[in-house]
Design a protein around this motif. Structure first.
Motif, PDB file in Angstrom:
ATOM      1  N   UNK A   1       0.584  -0.868  -0.029  1.00 19.80           N
ATOM      2  CA  UNK A   1       0.184   0.098  -0.623  1.00 19.80           C
ATOM      3  C   UNK A   1       1.176   0.996   0.248  1.00 19.80           C
ATOM      4  N   UNK A   2       1.706   1.547   0.351  1.00 21.06           N
ATOM      5  CA  UNK A   2       2.462   2.538   0.822  1.00 21.06           C
ATOM      6  C   UNK A   2       3.063   2.562  -0.310  1.00 21.06           C
ATOM      7  N   UNK A   3       3.653   2.037  -0.918  1.00 23.22           N
ATOM      8  CA  UNK A   3       4.395   1.223  -2.342  1.00 23.22           C
ATOM      9  C   UNK A   3       4.553   1.683  -3.195  1.00 23.22           C
ATOM     10  N   UNK A   4       2.361   1.421  -3.870  1.00 22.52           N
ATOM     11  CA  UNK A   4       1.540   2.113  -4.507  1.00 22.52           C
ATOM     12  C   UNK A   4       1.648   3.355  -4.529  1.00 22.52           C
ATOM     13  N   UNK A   5       1.535   4.124  -2.903  1.00 23.98           N
ATOM     14  CA  UNK A   5       1.294   5.067  -3.334  1.00 23.98           C
ATOM     15  C   UNK A   5       2.491   6.722  -3.152  1.00 23.98           C
ATOM     16  N   UNK A   6       3.534   5.638  -3.432  1.00 21.90           N
ATOM     17  CA  UNK A   6       4.516   6.485  -3.486  1.00 21.90           C
ATOM     18  C   UNK A   6       5.706   6.571  -1.837  1.00 21.90           C
ATOM     19  N   UNK A   7       5.024   6.030  -1.007  1.00 20.10           N
ATOM     20  CA  UNK A   7       5.872   5.976   0.306  1.00 20.10           C
ATOM     21  C   UNK A   7       7.381   5.818   0.214  1.00 20.10           C
ATOM     22  N   UNK A   8       7.437   5.973   1.962  1.00 21.41           N
ATOM     23  CA  UNK A   8       9.062   5.364   2.044  1.00 21.41           C
ATOM     24  C   UNK A   8       9.236   4.260   3.173  1.00 21.41           C
ATOM     25  N   UNK A   9       9.939   3.001   2.848  1.00 19.71           N
ATOM     26  CA  UNK A   9       9.761   1.819   3.379  1.00 19.71           C
ATOM     27  C   UNK A   9      11.816   1.576   4.176  1.00 19.71           C
TER      28      UNK A   9
ATOM     29  N   UNK B   1      19.182 -14.232   9.603  1.00 17.91           N
ATOM     30  CA  UNK B   1      18.308 -15.727  10.214  1.00 17.91           C
ATOM     31  C   UNK B   1      16.781 -15.777   8.920  1.00 17.91           C
ATOM     32  N   UNK B   2      16.330 -14.417   8.766  1.00 17.99           N
ATOM     33  CA  UNK B   2      15.420 -14.469   7.910  1.00 17.99           C
ATOM     34  C   UNK B   2      15.517 -14.764   6.347  1.00 17.99           C
ATOM     35  N   UNK B   3      16.408 -14.781   6.583  1.00 17.65           N
ATOM     36  CA  UNK B   3      16.854 -14.979   4.964  1.00 17.65           C
ATOM     37  C   UNK B   3      17.649 -16.562   4.778  1.00 17.65           C
ATOM     38  N   UNK B   4      18.935 -16.666   5.488  1.00 18.35           N
ATOM     39  CA  UNK B   4      19.555 -17.526   5.471  1.00 18.35           C
ATOM     40  C   UNK B   4      18.605 -18.923   5.513  1.00 18.35           C
ATOM     41  N   UNK B   5      17.694 -18.992   6.493  1.00 16.98           N
ATOM     42  CA  UNK B   5      17.133 -19.632   7.078  1.00 16.98           C
ATOM     43  C   UNK B   5      15.766 -20.397   6.286  1.00 16.98           C
ATOM     44  N   UNK B   6      15.283 -19.695   5.165  1.00 19.98           N
ATOM     45  CA  UNK B   6      13.726 -18.986   4.563  1.00 19.98           C
ATOM     46  C   UNK B   6      12.876 -19.091   5.974  1.00 19.98           C
ATOM     47  N   UNK B   7      12.818 -18.313   6.903  1.00 19.86           N
ATOM     48  CA  UNK B   7      12.019 -17.719   7.354  1.00 19.86           C
ATOM     49  C   UNK B   7      10.747 -17.831   7.479  1.00 19.86           C
ATOM     50  N   UNK B   8      10.650 -16.553   6.860  1.00 15.71           N
ATOM     51  CA  UNK B   8      10.089 -15.549   5.803  1.00 15.71           C
ATOM     52  C   UNK B   8      10.345 -15.191   4.824  1.00 15.71           C
ATOM     53  N   UNK B   9       9.496 -14.745   3.924  1.00 15.24           N
ATOM     54  CA  UNK B   9       9.371 -13.708   2.959  1.00 15.24           C
ATOM     55  C   UNK B   9       9.522 -12.219   2.919  1.00 15.24           C
ATOM     56  N   UNK B  10      11.112 -11.913   2.626  1.00 11.55           N
ATOM     57  CA  UNK B  10      11.101 -10.582   3.032  1.00 11.55           C
ATOM     58  C   UNK B  10      10.613  -9.360   1.482  1.00 11.55           C
ATOM     59  N   UNK B  11      10.236  -8.692   2.261  1.00 12.46           N
ATOM     60  CA  UNK B  11       9.925  -7.162   1.241  1.00 12.46           C
ATOM     61  C   UNK B  11      11.174  -7.188   0.158  1.00 12.46           C
ATOM     62  N   UNK B  12      10.530  -6.943  -0.929  1.00  8.84           N
ATOM     63  CA  UNK B  12      11.685  -6.489  -2.166  1.00  8.84           C
ATOM     64  C   UNK B  12      12.236  -5.636  -2.490  1.00  8.84           C
ATOM     65  N   UNK B  13      11.367  -4.454  -1.986  1.00  6.17           N
ATOM     66  CA  UNK B  13      11.510  -3.006  -2.260  1.00  6.17           C
ATOM     67  C   UNK B  13      10.943  -1.923  -1.884  1.00  6.17           C
ATOM     68  N   UNK B  14      11.780  -1.976  -0.375  1.00  6.90           N
ATOM     69  CA  UNK B  14      11.611  -1.439   0.925  1.00  6.90           C
ATOM     70  C   UNK B  14      13.013  -0.451   0.337  1.00  6.90           C
ATOM     71  N   UNK B  15      12.730   0.642   0.169  1.00  7.78           N
ATOM     72  CA  UNK B  15      13.734   1.679   0.755  1.00  7.78           C
ATOM     73  C   UNK B  15      14.946   1.681   1.367  1.00  7.78           C
ATOM     74  N   UNK B  16      14.906   0.525   2.615  1.00  9.29           N
ATOM     75  CA  UNK B  16      16.085   0.600   3.278  1.00  9.29           C
ATOM     76  C   UNK B  16      15.622  -0.463   4.022  1.00  9.29           C
ATOM     77  N   UNK B  17      16.369  -1.619   3.683  1.00  5.16           N
ATOM     78  CA  UNK B  17      16.546  -2.768   4.551  1.00  5.16           C
ATOM     79  C   UNK B  17      17.233  -3.442   5.250  1.00  5.16           C
ATOM     80  N   UNK B  18      17.202  -3.227   6.508  1.00  8.07           N
ATOM     81  CA  UNK B  18      18.308  -3.313   7.970  1.00  8.07           C
ATOM     82  C   UNK B  18      17.904  -4.786   7.755  1.00  8.07           C
TER      83      UNK B  18
END
Ligand code: AMP
Length: 193
Positions: free
Chosen positions: A51-59, A66-83
């Motif tokens: 929703x935020x992305x569709x309206x052009x907002x910052x994320x 370990x979410x990535x390494x162990x495939x715990x949950x899908x990760x959002x691939x369009x964040x402006x910043x991913x910490x």
């Protein structure tokens, strides 16, 4: 404002929740807010981000490595910043530090945990930021009842109901979040002990 949204990771929930939270994300941006969230690509985390992305907002997404390494949950691939911190504790701290207000949408154990942590910290006067529960389809009615019952029985001071708003009305949700004139309490007013 930077609004931290806590919500479900699950992709198998009723689509009516997804639609409503996407709409909430768009509304956030139209009111000038940005999103801080758990970085999930599915469920209501994904919905808020879309929703935020569709309206052009910052994320800003915050999700442990370990979410990535162990495939715990899908990760959002369009964040402006991913910490990507190492631990869940660091994740919550980063989310809290980067937010001016919190919105809790329907979720599971992780969301409950996040809500209660931010609520207890407010009760202990470690912050005084708005906490709003978006009670879509009455999802949080029972949880609210549990809190009210605990207040009735003096396990929680009754004025702790001032620490958060619960509503299914989007306008009221944002009006509460945007009101920076939050009454400041002292710990002694909010907690017996
Ligand atoms: P859920 O509400 O259970 O779908 O989880 C929502 C989000 O909270 C997910 O990204 C979970 O991984 C996350 N979560 C679960 N437990 C914790 C925790 N102790 N600290 C921080 N985030 C958590």
């Amino acid at each position: 404002m930077r609004i931290c949204v806590y919500g479900a990771a699950s992709p198998t929930i009723d689509p009516k929740y997804i639609e409503a939270v996407e709409k909430m994300g768009k509304e956030m941006v139209s009111r000038g807010h940005s999103l801080v969230f758990g970085g999930g690509g599915n469920g209501l985390m994904g919905a808020a981000a879309r929703g935020v992305r569709a309206a052009g907002g910052h994320i800003i997404g915050v999700i442990p490595k370990f979410f990535d390494e162990e495939k715990v949950e899908a990760i959002c691939d369009f964040c402006d910043e991913l910490i990507q911190p190492n631990t869940m504790r660091e994740r919550k701290q980063i989310m809290e530090d980067n937010a001016d207000a919190f919105i809790v949408v329907p979720g599971g154990i992780g969301t409950f945990e996040e809500f209660f942590e931010i609520l207890t910290l407010k009760q202990l006067c470690r912050h005084n930021k708005p906490i709003a529960i978006y009670n879509l389809n009455g999802y949080y009615n029972e949880l609210h009842m549990v809190l009210l019952e605990a207040m009735k029985k003096n396990f929680i001071r009754e004025n702790c109901s001032d620490l958060y708003e619960i509503t299914d009305d989007l306008e009221r949700l944002f009006a509460y979040v945007e009101n920076t004139d939050n009454k400041a309490h002292s710990v002694k007013e909010l907690k017996d002990g």
